[in-house]
Design a protein around this motif. Structure first.
Motif: not given
Length: 985
Positions: A916-921, A962-969, A926-927
Motif C-alpha cells: 500500500l505504501l509503495g517504495e518511496p520516491g 534508501l541510500t540512493a535517496l540519501g535517507r541515511t537517518e 513517507g520514507a
C-alpha cells in the motif's frame, strides 16, 4: 456517604479490599475500610481479618488519623502473637514494617508521653531481635525521635546512617530525605541538595516522595541560587500534595515558598485550594507544620498592607487575612507549646520562630504563567491619573494636573473630552464620585451650566465605557444622556449622543443576523447620522467633527460586513469630508482618526501596501504634531499590517514600540489586550514561542481585569495549549488549575463548552506528565458530560476516543471497549475518521502488547472497527492529514499479531502495508514510515520466524533504495538489524 456493600463471602471481601485499595486516601476509603473490618469479623477466618486490619491501618496512616493507627496495629500484633501461622511471609513482613508507622504516629501526638514513645521503640527493638531482623530500621526511628525532640542528633544519626540497610529499612527515597534534612538542620544547604539529588531527579520515589523532599528542598534551592529548579519543583511538587491531609505539612512549606518569593497572591490562591486542611488534618504535628507555613504567608500579606483581603480559613465564617493570621497564630503557638512540654525542650517553638522570622529570599520569582499580585485579588482601585506626556506633540501638557476647584474640574473634563484626550476619563470618575455624594452642591456658574448637563456628561461617559457586546446598555445610556442634554439646552451634545445611540442600535441589530441584514442596518444608521448632522444647528467644530467621524465609521462597519466593492467609494468620500473639516478647524484627534480609518479601509480592501503608506505618513504626523496618545494605536495597526505582509520582524518591532508607548497613558486608552495578542502571533512567526506565551497570558489577564471573561478564558486556553505544545507540562497544569478555581468557573457561570476545553487540555497535560490516574479520571468525566452534547457529537467522539485510549493504557480494556463504542456511535453522527481510526488502532496495540495472545481477539475487534472507519473514509473521498488509514491499519495488524505471537499473520499484514505504501520516491515524505515497516517485517521474518536469508534480502533491497535517496537517518535502524541477523546467522 457511599460505602461498599456488605460482602457475603470471603472472596467478595477480598475483592472489596482490592477495590478499596484503588481509592484515593480520604474519608470514603477510611469509612469503607472500617466497614470491611466489621464484615471480616463475621467470618471465622483470621487471615481475612488480618488483611482487613492492614487495609484499615493504611487508610488511617495516609488519611492523617494517627490516633487510630496504633490501635489497629495493637490488634494485629495480638493476632500475630496468638496465631503466628496465619501470617505468611508477606503478611509477616508487612507487620514488622508497620512498627515504624506506629512510631511515627506516636510522635505526631503531643498527648503521648515521651516515655511511652521510648517504650515503643524498645518494644520494636526487642521484637526485631527476637525475629532475627536487622536493627537499622530501629535506629532510624531512634534518630527521628531525637530529631523530633531537638536533642543532639549526632550519635543517633551515626548509629542509623552507618548501618547497612535491611529489607525492613525505609525506602531509599525516604532515607535520602532524612539524611538530607539532617544536613539541612546543620546549615549545610549544598550537602543536603547533593544528597537529595536522586530523589529530586525522580530516580528514587515512593508513596510520598519526591513530593515530601521537594517541599523541604525549595528554600535551599533558592538560597544557593537555583531559582529555575526551585520554580520547576514547586509546580510539580505542589500538585502531588495539594488537598492531601497526610501531606498538609508539605502544603504549608509551599505556602511559605510563595510568601518568600514575592508570590503572595498565588499563596492565597493555594491556601484557598487547601482550606479543607484546616479541618481534615487529625495529626497535630502535621497541623503545626501546615499552620506555620500558612502563618508565614498571612504575615507577609499583612505586612504589605493587605490585611483586609479575604482569605480562606476554617469553614463556617468569612475571614480576612488579619483575622485568619491571628487565629492561625494562636492555634500554632498552642500546638508548639504542647509538643515542647511533652518533649522537655523548646525545639518546636524555636523552629517555628525561625520560619516566621525569615526574610523574603527574592523580590519576585515568576512561578506560573499567570503572574498576579495582591492588587489583583480585589477589584481595582479608582483610576489614578498618570503623569502628563512629555512629548511636545501632546496637547495640554498639564492635562493631568488636578484642578483646584469644582468648576475647573468640570471645565477641564469637558475640554479634555472634546479633544478625545484619555485623561478625561479620570476627571469624569472624580466628578462621578463628587456628584453622587449626598452633600454635593452644584456650582452656580454660567460657564459650568446646570446640574442636568453634568448628569448628561456622566451618562455619556458611562455609555462610552460599556463593553463592545453591551450595545443595548450603551444605546439606552446615550439616549438618556441626549434627553438630559436637550433639557440643559445643549442641542449639539444631544445630537452627538443621539448619533452614538443610533450606532449602538445598529450594532445591536446585527447580532446573529446575516450579512445583508447587517449591511442594511449600517446603511440605516448612516442615514440617521446624516439627518442628525444636517438638522442640528449651532454645532461646535468638535461636535460636527464627531458626527462626521461616526458617519464614516458606520460606512466602515458596512464595508467590513459586506465586503461589497460598491461600498468602498462612499466610505472614502465620507473620510475626505471628515479630513477636510478636521484640517480646516485644526482638530488633531479627528485628523488622525480620518487618516487611521483611511488606512484601515485600504487594509479591508486587501491593499496592504497602500495601507502601510497611509500609516507611515500618519506616524510622521503624530510624532511631530500629535496627538501623542494615538501613536500606540497607529503602531498597533502598522504591526498588524506587517503581519499581513508576512514581515514578522517589522511587526514585532512596531507592536513592541506600541506597548512601550501605551504605558504612558491610562490603562483603557489603548487596546493593550490586542497588542499583546498580536505580539504573540508575531513571536510565533519568529520562532519565539516562550515569548509568545508571555504575551498571550498578559493579554488574557488584562481582559480578565476588564471584565471580558469569556475572551480572557479563550486566550488562556490558547496559552495552555501552547505551553503543552512546548512540553511545559507543569506550567500548563498550574495555569489551568488556577483558572478552573476562579469563582465564576466553579459556580458554573462560564460557558460549559469553554470550561470543558480547559479541562480537556488539563487532562491531556496530566497524561503528558505521566499522571495516568488523574488524567483518566478527568477524561472519563468529560466523556460522560460530552455524551449529552447533541449539537456537537464530533467533540464527544474525540473525547470518548481519547478516554478509551487512556483506559487501555491503564489495562482496563472492558471500559475502554465501552468508551470506544461511544466514540463510534458519535462518529456515525459527525465523522472524525482520522481521530477515531488512530484511537482504535492504538487500543489494539495496547491490548495486544499488554495481554499477548490472550488479548488478540479484543485487539482484532478494535482493528476490525478501524477497518470499517477506513472503508467509510474511502467511500466519501476523505484524505488523512498523516498516514493513509489503509496503510496504517495494515501496519497495525502486523504489529498486533507480532505482539500476540501470530508471526505468519503479522508478516502477511506487513507485506500488505508495504504494498500500500509503495517504495518511496525522491520527493515523498513517507520514507520513514516505509523504512519502519520494512524493519518490523525484517524482525518478524528474520528473528521470530527464524528466516534470516529472506529477511536480509528484504533489508538489503530497502537499504539500497534508501541510500540512493540519501535517507541515511531512515536507513540506520535497518543497517543495525541487518548486522544483527548476519552475526546470528
Amino acid at each position: 456517604m457511599p460505602t461498599a456493600p456488605h460482602p457475603q463471602s470471603t472472596d467478595e471481601l477480598y475483592q472489596a479490599l482490592q477495590e478499596n485499595d484503588r481509592r484515593p486516601y480520604g474519608r470514603i476509603r477510611t469509612v469503607t475500610a472500617e466497614e470491611l473490618v466489621d464484615a471480616a469479623e463475621r467470618f471465622e477466618e483470621p487471615a481475612v481479618l488480618v488483611h482487613a486490619l492492614l487495609e484499615l491501618q493504611e487508610a488511617y496512616t495516609y488519611g492523617s488519623e494517627p490516633r487510630k493507627s496504633p490501635v489497629v496495629f495493637a490488634r494485629l500484633l495480638t493476632l500475630f502473637d496468638e496465631q503466628p501461622d496465619v501470617f505468611d511471609e508477606r503478611l509477616r513482613h508487612m507487620l514488622f514494617w508497620r512498627f515504624k508507622w506506629v512510631a511515627n504516629a506516636l510522635r505526631q501526638l503531643p498527648e503521648v508521653p515521651l516515655t511511652a514513645m521510648r517504650q515503643w521503640l524498645t518494644e520494636m527493638r526487642d521484637r526485631y531481635e527476637k525475629a532475627d531482623l536487622g536493627l537499622q530500621p530501629y535506629y532510624g526511628q531512634a534518630y527521628q525521635l531525637a530529631a523530633h525532640t531537638g536533642e543532639d542528633t549526632t550519635l543517633a544519626y551515626e548509629l542509623w546512617a552507618a548501618r547497612s540497610r535491611t529489607r525492613l529499612s525505609d525506602c531509599e527515597a525516604c532515607e535520602i530525605c532524612e539524611r538530607a534534612r539532617h544536613h539541612l538542620a546543620a546549615g549545610d544547604d549544598e550537602r543536603a541538595l547533593r544528597v537529595w539529588e536522586p530523589v529530586l531527579a525522580g530516580k528514587e520515589s515512593c508513596q510520598e516522595e519526591p513530593a515530601r523532599s521537594v517541599s523541604y528542598a525549595l528554600l535551599p534551592l533558592l538560597r544557593t541560587g537555583r531559582t529555575d529548579r526551585a520554580r520547576e519543583l514547586h509546580l510539580a511538587g505542589y500538585r502531588a500534595c495539594r488537598r492531601n491531609p497526610s501531606m498538609s505539612g508539605e502544603v504549608g512549606r509551599h505556602l511559605e515558598f510563595c510568601a518568600l518569593t514575592g508570590n503572595e497572591a498565588r499563596g492565597l490562591e493555594l491556601l484557598a485550594e487547601n482550606r479543607t486542611l484546616f479541618d481534615e488534618v487529625d495529626s497535630p504535628l502535621d497541623q503545626l507544620d501546615f499552620l506555620t507555613g500558612a502563618e508565614v504567608l498571612l504575615r507577609r500579606v499583612e505586612s504589605l498592607g493587605h490585611g483586609g483581603l479575604p482569605a480562606a480559613g476554617r469553614a463556617g465564617r468569612a475571614w480576612t487575612v488579619s483575622d485568619l493570621c491571628a487565629d492561625v497564630r494562636h492555634r500554632a503557638d498552642d500546638l508548639a507549646a504542647r509538643f515542647d512540654a511533652r518533649n522537655g525542650t523548646s525545639h518546636h517553638t524555636d523552629r517555628r520562630r525561625a520560619r516566621l522570622d525569615r526574610a523574603p529570599l527574592l523580590d519576585a520569582l515568576e512561578l506560573t504563567l499567570r503572574t498576579r499580585g495582591l492588587d489583583d485579588v480585589v477589584p481595582a482601585a479608582a483610576p489614578v491619573t498618570p503623569p502628563a506626556a512629555t512629548s511636545a506633540a501632546a496637547p495640554a501638557a498639564d492635562a493631568a494636573a488636578a484642578p483646584e476647584t469644582l468648576p475647573e474640574l468640570i471645565l477641564r473634563a469637558r475640554a479634555l473630552d472634546a479633544q478625545g484626550h484619555p485623561d478625561a476619563q479620570a476627571c469624569w470618575e472624580r466628578l462621578r464620585t463628587l456628584a453622587t455624594a449626598r452633600d454635593y452642591v452644584h456650582p452656580d456658574d454660567p460657564a459650568v451650566g446646570p446640574l442636568v448637563r453634568l448628569r448628561a456628561d456622566l451618562l455619556a461617559d458611562e455609555a462610552g465605557r460599556t463593553r463592545d457586546e453591551e450595545y443595548a446598555v450603551a444605546a439606552a445610556l446615550h439616549e438618556e444622556a441626549a434627553g438630559l442634554y436637550e433639557d440643559a439646552g445643549e442641542p449639539g451634545d444631544a445630537a452627538v449622543a443621539h448619533a452614538c445611540a443610533a450606532l449602538a442600535q445598529a450594532e445591536l441589530a446585527t447580532e446573529g443576523a446575516d450579512d445583508p441584514v447587517k449591511a442594511a442596518a449600517f446603511t440605516t444608521a448612516h442615514a440617521t447620522l446624516v439627518r442628525l448632522h444636517q438638522e442640528t444647528s449651532g454645532l461646535a467644530p468638535h461636535q460636527e467633527a464627531r458626527l462626521l467621524r461616526m458617519r464614516a465609521t458606520s460606512l466602515g462597519l458596512r464595508l467590513q460586513t459586506s465586503r461589497d466593492e460598491e461600498h468602498i467609494a462612499p466610505l472614502f468620500a465620507e473620510l475626505d469630508l471628515l479630513h477636510t473639516f478636521a484640517v480646516r478647524h485644526d482638530i488633531l484627534t479627528q485628523i488622525s482618526g480620518a487618516l487611521l480609518l483611511r488606512a484601515s479601509t485600504h487594509a479591508m480592501t486587501g491593499n496592504l501596501p497602500a495601507a502601510v503608506t497611509e500609516v507611515d505618513a500618519l506616524l510622521d504626523r503624530l510624532r511631530t504634531q500629535g496627538p501623542a496618545w494615538h501613536l500606540p494605536r497607529t503602531l498597533g495597526l502598522r504591526g498588524r499590517l506587517q503581519l499581513g505582509l508576512r514581515d514578522a520582524r517589522a511587526a514585532h518591532a512596531d507592536l513592541s514600540e506600541a506597548l512601550r508607548l501605551a504605558a504612558d497613558w491610562p490603562a483603557d486608552a489603548v487596546d493593550t489586550v490586542r497588542l499583546h495578542g498580536d505580539l504573540a502571533e508575531a513571536c510565533m512567526h519568529l520562532g519565539r514561542p516562550d515569548e509568545a506565551l508571555r504575551h498571550l497570558t498578559r493579554s488574557a489577564e488584562l481582559d480578565l481585569r476588564r471584565g471580558n471573561r469569556t475572551d480572557a478564558y479563550c486566550t488562556y486556553s490558547n496559552a495552555a495549549q501552547l505551553s503543552l505544545d512546548l512540553e511545559r507540562v507543569e506550567d500548563c497544569i498550574a495555569l489551568l488549575d488556577s483558572l478552573l478555581a476562579e469563582p465564576d468557573v466553579a459556580a458554573g457561570e462560564l460557558d460549559d463548552r469553554l470550561v470543558a476545553q480547559l479541562r480537556l487540555t488539563r487532562a491531556r497535560a496530566l497524561h503528558a506528565g505521566e499522571d495516568l490516574k488523574a488524567a483518566t479520571a478527568e477524561f472519563v468525566a468529560l466523556a460522560a458530560e460530552s455524551a449529552g452534547w447533541d449539537d456537537d457529537p464530533g467533540s464527544h467522539a474525540m473525547i470518548a476516543g481519547e478516554t478509551a485510549v487512556l483506559l487501555g493504557e491503564s489495562g482496563d480494556f472492558g471500559r475502554a471497549r465501552e468508551a470506544a463504542d461511544q466514540a463510534l456511535a458519535a462518529h456515525a453522527k459527525a465523522p472524525r475518521y482520522e481521530q477515531i481510526s488512530n484511537c482504535l488502532r492504538e487500543l489494539a496495540r495496547l491490548q495486544s502488547q499488554q495481554q499477548g495472545p490472550d488479548g488478540l481477539p479484543g485487539a482484532l475487534a478494535f482493528l476490525a472497527d478501524a477497518g470499517k472507519v477506513a472503508d467509510e473514509a474511502r467511500a466519501v473521498g476523505f484524505e488523512a492529514h498523516g498516514r493513509s488509514l489503509d496503510s496504517a491499519l495494515a501496519y497495525e495488524y502486523g504489529r498486533v499479531n507480532a505482539y500476540a505471537g501470530a508471526y505468519d499473520d503479522a508478516l502477511a499484514a506487513l507485506d500488505k502495508a508495504l504494498a500500500l505504501l509503495g517504495e518511496p520516491g525522491p520527493e515523498e515524505e513517507g520514507a520513514g514510515e516505509w523504512a519502519e515497516c520494512v524493519r518490523l517485517a525484517g524482525v518478524v521474518e528474520g528473528i521470530y520466524l527464524e528466516r534470516p536469508v529472506p529477511a536480509l534480502t528484504r533489508l538489503d533491497a530497502a537499504l539500497t533504495r534508501l541510500t540512493a535517496l540519501g535517507r541515511t537517518e531512515e536507513a540506520e535502524p535497518l543497517t543495525t538489524l541487518a548486522s544483527r541477523l548476519r552475526d546470528e546467522a
